[in-house]
Enzyme design. Structure first.
Site, PDB file in Angstrom:
ATOM      1  N   ARG A  23       0.827  -1.220   0.000  1.00 33.40           N
ATOM      2  CA  ARG A  23       0.000   0.000   0.000  1.00 33.40           C
ATOM      3  C   ARG A  23       0.859   1.267   0.000  1.00 33.40           C
ATOM      4  NH1 ARG A  23      -3.089  -3.248   3.507  1.00 33.40           N
ATOM      5  NH2 ARG A  23      -2.484  -2.177   5.421  1.00 33.40           N
ATOM      6  N   SER A  40      -1.382 -16.532   5.864  1.00 35.87           N
ATOM      7  CA  SER A  40      -2.477 -15.712   6.358  1.00 35.87           C
ATOM      8  C   SER A  40      -3.673 -16.539   6.848  1.00 35.87           C
ATOM      9  CB  SER A  40      -2.912 -14.752   5.244  1.00 35.87           C
ATOM     10  OG  SER A  40      -3.603 -13.673   5.802  1.00 35.87           O
ATOM     11  N   ASN A  43      -4.612 -18.515  13.110  1.00 36.96           N
ATOM     12  CA  ASN A  43      -4.147 -19.446  14.174  1.00 36.96           C
ATOM     13  C   ASN A  43      -5.079 -19.382  15.381  1.00 36.96           C
ATOM     14  OD1 ASN A  43      -2.413 -17.315  13.336  1.00 36.96           O
ATOM     15  ND2 ASN A  43      -0.625 -18.543  13.827  1.00 36.96           N
ATOM     16  N   CYS A  44      -5.574 -18.177  15.661  1.00 35.85           N
ATOM     17  CA  CYS A  44      -6.405 -18.000  16.856  1.00 35.85           C
ATOM     18  C   CYS A  44      -7.714 -18.780  16.741  1.00 35.85           C
ATOM     19  CB  CYS A  44      -6.700 -16.523  17.089  1.00 35.85           C
ATOM     20  SG  CYS A  44      -5.211 -15.517  17.049  1.00 35.85           S
ATOM     21  N   ILE A 280      17.704  -5.956   7.860  1.00 36.49           N
ATOM     22  CA  ILE A 280      16.814  -7.057   8.285  1.00 36.49           C
ATOM     23  C   ILE A 280      15.891  -6.569   9.403  1.00 36.49           C
ATOM     24  CG2 ILE A 280      16.693  -9.417   9.152  1.00 36.49           C
ATOM     25  CD1 ILE A 280      19.464  -9.925   8.060  1.00 36.49           C
ATOM     26  N   TYR A 281      14.623  -6.789   9.194  1.00 32.22           N
ATOM     27  CA  TYR A 281      13.598  -6.426  10.176  1.00 32.22           C
ATOM     28  C   TYR A 281      13.045  -7.722  10.768  1.00 32.22           C
ATOM     29  CZ  TYR A 281      13.644  -1.758   8.122  1.00 32.22           C
ATOM     30  OH  TYR A 281      14.024  -0.509   7.695  1.00 32.22           O
ATOM     31  N   ASP A 285       5.995 -13.067  17.112  1.00 30.50           N
ATOM     32  CA  ASP A 285       6.332 -13.913  18.257  1.00 30.50           C
ATOM     33  C   ASP A 285       7.829 -14.170  18.400  1.00 30.50           C
ATOM     34  OD1 ASP A 285       3.626 -14.105  18.544  1.00 30.50           O
ATOM     35  OD2 ASP A 285       3.497 -16.263  18.167  1.00 30.50           O
ATOM     36  N   TYR A 429     -23.878   4.454  28.654  1.00 33.51           N
ATOM     37  CA  TYR A 429     -24.768   3.922  29.687  1.00 33.51           C
ATOM     38  C   TYR A 429     -26.224   3.939  29.254  1.00 33.51           C
ATOM     39  CZ  TYR A 429     -27.965   3.671  33.567  1.00 33.51           C
ATOM     40  OH  TYR A 429     -29.029   3.323  34.344  1.00 33.51           O
ATOM     41  N   LYS A 437     -22.663   4.839  37.083  1.00 30.94           N
ATOM     42  CA  LYS A 437     -21.261   4.758  37.512  1.00 30.94           C
ATOM     43  C   LYS A 437     -20.782   3.384  37.062  1.00 30.94           C
ATOM     44  CE  LYS A 437     -21.853   6.543  41.794  1.00 30.94           C
ATOM     45  NZ  LYS A 437     -21.633   6.553  43.234  1.00 30.94           N
TER      46      LYS A 437
HETATM   47  P1  FAD Z   1       2.939 -16.894  13.019  1.00 35.78           P
HETATM   48  O1  FAD Z   1       1.585 -16.321  12.818  1.00 35.78           O
HETATM   49  O2  FAD Z   1       3.050 -18.137  13.832  1.00 35.78           O
HETATM   50  O3  FAD Z   1       3.587 -17.145  11.604  1.00 35.78           O
HETATM   51  C1  FAD Z   1       4.872 -17.643  11.451  1.00 35.78           C
HETATM   52  C2  FAD Z   1       4.958 -18.416  10.155  1.00 35.78           C
HETATM   53  O4  FAD Z   1       6.319 -18.500   9.797  1.00 35.78           O
HETATM   54  C3  FAD Z   1       4.465 -19.835  10.279  1.00 35.78           C
HETATM   55  O5  FAD Z   1       3.472 -20.107   9.300  1.00 35.78           O
HETATM   56  C4  FAD Z   1       5.716 -20.677  10.040  1.00 35.78           C
HETATM   57  O6  FAD Z   1       5.436 -21.852   9.324  1.00 35.78           O
HETATM   58  C5  FAD Z   1       6.568 -19.742   9.212  1.00 35.78           C
HETATM   59  N1  FAD Z   1       8.009 -20.012   9.313  1.00 35.78           N
HETATM   60  C6  FAD Z   1       8.763 -20.138  10.414  1.00 35.78           C
HETATM   61  N2  FAD Z   1      10.048 -20.346  10.117  1.00 35.78           N
HETATM   62  C7  FAD Z   1      10.126 -20.355   8.764  1.00 35.78           C
HETATM   63  C8  FAD Z   1      11.183 -20.531   7.842  1.00 35.78           C
HETATM   64  N3  FAD Z   1      12.431 -20.741   8.260  1.00 35.78           N
HETATM   65  N4  FAD Z   1      10.894 -20.498   6.537  1.00 35.78           N
HETATM   66  C9  FAD Z   1       9.630 -20.283   6.103  1.00 35.78           C
HETATM   67  N5  FAD Z   1       8.592 -20.120   6.940  1.00 35.78           N
HETATM   68  C10 FAD Z   1       8.831 -20.147   8.251  1.00 35.78           C
HETATM   69  N6  FAD Z   1      -3.111 -14.488  19.862  1.00 35.78           N
HETATM   70  C11 FAD Z   1      -4.046 -13.616  20.293  1.00 35.78           C
HETATM   71  O7  FAD Z   1      -3.738 -12.435  20.417  1.00 35.78           O
HETATM   72  N7  FAD Z   1      -5.309 -14.032  20.594  1.00 35.78           N
HETATM   73  C12 FAD Z   1      -5.702 -15.327  20.443  1.00 35.78           C
HETATM   74  O8  FAD Z   1      -6.864 -15.677  20.704  1.00 35.78           O
HETATM   75  C13 FAD Z   1      -4.739 -16.258  20.018  1.00 35.78           C
HETATM   76  N8  FAD Z   1      -5.059 -17.575  19.880  1.00 35.78           N
HETATM   77  C14 FAD Z   1      -4.108 -18.455  19.448  1.00 35.78           C
HETATM   78  C15 FAD Z   1      -4.442 -19.800  19.312  1.00 35.78           C
HETATM   79  C16 FAD Z   1      -3.507 -20.705  18.861  1.00 35.78           C
HETATM   80  C17 FAD Z   1      -3.858 -22.141  18.767  1.00 35.78           C
HETATM   81  C18 FAD Z   1      -2.208 -20.258  18.499  1.00 35.78           C
HETATM   82  C19 FAD Z   1      -1.185 -21.232  17.995  1.00 35.78           C
HETATM   83  C20 FAD Z   1      -1.860 -18.937  18.637  1.00 35.78           C
HETATM   84  C21 FAD Z   1      -2.808 -18.021  19.099  1.00 35.78           C
HETATM   85  N9  FAD Z   1      -2.482 -16.670  19.253  1.00 35.78           N
HETATM   86  C22 FAD Z   1      -3.429 -15.791  19.717  1.00 35.78           C
HETATM   87  C23 FAD Z   1      -1.124 -16.186  18.987  1.00 35.78           C
HETATM   88  C24 FAD Z   1      -1.016 -15.581  17.599  1.00 35.78           C
HETATM   89  O9  FAD Z   1      -1.519 -16.480  16.677  1.00 35.78           O
HETATM   90  C25 FAD Z   1       0.442 -15.280  17.334  1.00 35.78           C
HETATM   91  O10 FAD Z   1       0.891 -14.366  18.299  1.00 35.78           O
HETATM   92  C26 FAD Z   1       0.675 -14.676  15.962  1.00 35.78           C
HETATM   93  O11 FAD Z   1       0.195 -15.525  14.963  1.00 35.78           O
HETATM   94  C27 FAD Z   1       2.169 -14.432  15.751  1.00 35.78           C
HETATM   95  O12 FAD Z   1       2.412 -13.985  14.462  1.00 35.78           O
HETATM   96  P2  FAD Z   1       3.818 -14.268  13.761  1.00 35.78           P
HETATM   97  O13 FAD Z   1       3.717 -13.674  12.405  1.00 35.78           O
HETATM   98  O14 FAD Z   1       4.890 -13.865  14.663  1.00 35.78           O
HETATM   99  O15 FAD Z   1       3.910 -15.840  13.680  1.00 35.78           O
END
Ligand code: FAD
Length: 551
Positions: A23, A40, A43-44, A280-281, A285, A429, A437
């Site tokens: 964008r 995309s 996971n949640c 690198i950025y 998690d 409210y 309150k």
């Molecule tokens: P991810 O979304 O995990 O994406 C990382 C991706 O990188 C993965 O697909 C992985 O395969 C890929 N990858 C890793 N290493 C490599 C590599 N070397 N080469 C290529 N690909 C690679 N958070 C909330 O705030 N609320 C919720 O309710 C919640 N529920 C959740 C429920 C579950 C079951 C899980 C597992 C997580 C939940 N989370 C929740 C946490 C949230 O999903 C994560 O905090 C968020 O997805 C993190 O985003 P990310 O991009 O860091 O990692």
């Protein structure tokens, strides 16, 4: 010349970074790699897919490869794993997991969003069939398959954090009998124990067995079934085990490339999401972030921060000056009809960080006006600085209205608000939504009263050792049903006439059922020269503290 931006990890952080960058920059070449079959995805939503609350797997796919290509001109290469980074040559070594082929990809900018991996403890039997983690769509599909094929009746969830509790709820939906084992003496370890206690009690009422203070030792096979052996000698026969004992940042790729890794094992970034290498950025998690309330670096594996960080990395790459403000640990979980959540610092987190100059108020109001049918109690705890009244944290548990109160307080914390701001907050409210309150206003007023000296607070944790006179101002029939050891009953309705019975030579700690009558009594007593302190939250808070083993 157009820049080549490669992104590793195509889910929360990576996909946000990719879409935002497009964008802002039509000319960049953007390629997104993910070793999994999807990008995309939600996971949640995975626990709810296991529970069949979401029954169509396609609903979990937020955006497809085609959508990224057609709408954003972004190349998505799933089932491609990033293997190595050559920082000097700016090359990413990638393996196509379908063909096994490896190739070098040149980049101008690299974004790492590899997420965090579920921790698999080093315990015997951890790899047995029937033992699962839940991180990806295929993980959830495998659990669904196992549930049906094995006609599972019983499950053990290892870990009582938010993913474990969501899994427990969803396995109950699938009509399994569920046991949660948790090494800590409470569920939801980020919360203070007494605030997690009503959540635990609710889960038990709804048929979930909780074994707290009990960790996993090993898993054994017993014919078609499994036996979970705990470190307390428990042997739990089960058909299915879900491991949810936390996650570990996937920082290996960054570490092998010599990027700086922090004390908590996450990639170190600045407030524009740049690693120790400016090309690198890193986001999501896999990184360490600053907790702005406690002032420490933490790992906070949550989707909101990951999405925002992805966006900020894209803005930085596009040359904008946006900065990440840090995190405050806002999190929520819903389990079988009850909701529990937290924002900002917990009391135990503050103590661990060496902070002691804070006050705590507890309250147990209805989630909307009591006269309107259906009001449900919210148990709310607000922690504030004794110095300037700044709100440091809040936790809440209840059946309704918990998310709204925490979101209001979370926003206040973000804006550096005080308890006086909370008292003044002008909120929605009408009888079915709140109260004139609102609980958050009341929390602010209580804390303000404490700071002004109108309502000095007693320390619940000093109850066992105090020499104070304990005064219970509830009605005799309430007192008869249960009271604090050594307390004297003098109902508020008789207090003015019998005030001479209250001693003046020592502190008087006043309590009632939830705190309001005690406050009225405290004001009455203090204006007559009695050194009256308030046991905030009253007998209801005492019960939670007792259930949590805190007293
Ligand atoms: P991810 O979304 O995990 O994406 C990382 C991706 O990188 C993965 O697909 C992985 O395969 C890929 N990858 C890793 N290493 C490599 C590599 N070397 N080469 C290529 N690909 C690679 N958070 C909330 O705030 N609320 C919720 O309710 C919640 N529920 C959740 C429920 C579950 C079951 C899980 C597992 C997580 C939940 N989370 C929740 C946490 C949230 O999903 C994560 O905090 C968020 O997805 C993190 O985003 P990310 O991009 O860091 O990692």
């Amino acid at each position: 010349m157009s820049r080549r931006v490669l992104i590793v990890g195509g889910v929360a952080g990576g996909a946000s970074a990719a879409a935002r960058l497009r964008r802002l920059d039509e000319t960049a070449e953007i390629v997104l790699y993910d070793r999994g079959p999807y990008v995309s995805f939600a996971n949640c939503g995975l626990p709810y897919y296991v529970g069949d609350v979401i029954s169509d797997e396609r609903k979990l796919l937020v955006a497809s490869r085609e959508l990224f290509r057609d709408r954003f001109n972004i190349d998505v290469l799933n089932e491609h794993e990033a293997l190595r980074i050559d920082r000097d040559a700016r090359i990413l070594r990638v393996r196509d997991l379908k063909s096994g082929e490896e190739r070098d990809e040149q980049y101008d900018v690299l974004v790492l969003s590899p997420g965090a991996a579920p921790i698999r403890p080093d315990a015997a039997g951890i790899d047995l069939p029937g033992v699962f983690v839940v991180r990806t769509i295929p993980d959830s599909r495998r659990i669904r398959g196992w549930l049906t094929e094995q006609k599972c009746k019983e499950a053990v969830v290892v870990g009582g954090g938010f993913i474990g509790l969501e899994m427990a709820e969803n396995l109950v939906h699938r009509e399994l009998s569920v046991t949660v084992i948790e090494k800590q003496p409470q569920v939801m370890p980020p919360m203070d124990a007494e605030m997690a206690a009503p959540l635990a009690a609710h889960m038990r009422e709804r048929g979930v067995t909780l074994r707290l203070g009990e960790g996993l030792q090993s898993i054994e096979r017993d014919g078609d079934r499994l036996v979970v052996v705990t470190d307390c000698g428990g042997r739990l026969a089960t058909d299915l085990v879900v491991l949810s004992i936390g996650v570990r940042p996937e920082a290996q790729l960054a570490q092998a490339a010599g990027l700086v890794i922090g004390r908590r094992g996450g990639i170190v970034v600045d407030d524009r999401m740049r690693t120790s290498d400016p090309a690198i950025y890193a986001v999501g998690d896999a990184i360490e972030v600053r907790d702005v309330v406690v002032g420490q670096e933490v790992i906070l594996p949550l989707a909101g921060p990951a999405n925002r960080q992805g966006r900020i990395a894209a803005e930085a790459i596009a040359g904008r000056a946006t900065r990440f403000r840090g995190v405050q640990g806002t999190a929520i979980v819903g389990v079988l009809g009850i909701t529990a959540g937290t924002t900002g610092a917990s009391e135990k987190g503050l103590r661990r960080a060496g902070v002691s100059e804070f006050g705590v108020v507890y309250l147990h109001p209805g989630h909307h006006a009591g006269y309107y049918p259906g009001a449900k109690p919210i148990h709310l705890k607000v922690i504030f600085s004794r110095g300037d009244g700044r709100i440091l944290g809040a936790q809440a548990v209840g059946e309704e209205g918990v998310d709204k109160r925490l979101d209001v307080i979370a926003t206040m914390i973000q804006m550096g608000g005080t308890v006086h701001d909370l008292a003044e907050a002008e909120l929605c409210y009408a009888p079915q939504y709140g109260a004139a309150k609102d609980p958050v206003n009341v929390a602010g007023m209580m804390a303000g009263n404490a700071l002004r000296g109108d309502m000095p607070l007693a320390d619940w944790r000093a109850l066992a050792t105090t020499k104070a006179y304990l005064l219970d101002v509830r009605e005799p029939e309430e007192f008869a049903k249960g009271h604090l050891d050594g307390a004297t009953n003098l109902p508020l309705s008789q207090l003015r006439k019998r005030v001479d019975e209250v001693p003046r030579d020592r502190e008087v700690w006043v309590y009632c059922a939830a705190g309001q009558r005690a406050y009225f009594a405290q004001r009455l007593l203090r204006q007559r020269g009695v050194d009256a302190l308030n046991l905030s939250g009253g007998f209801t808070t005492w019960r939670s503290l007792r259930d949590a083993g805190e007293l």
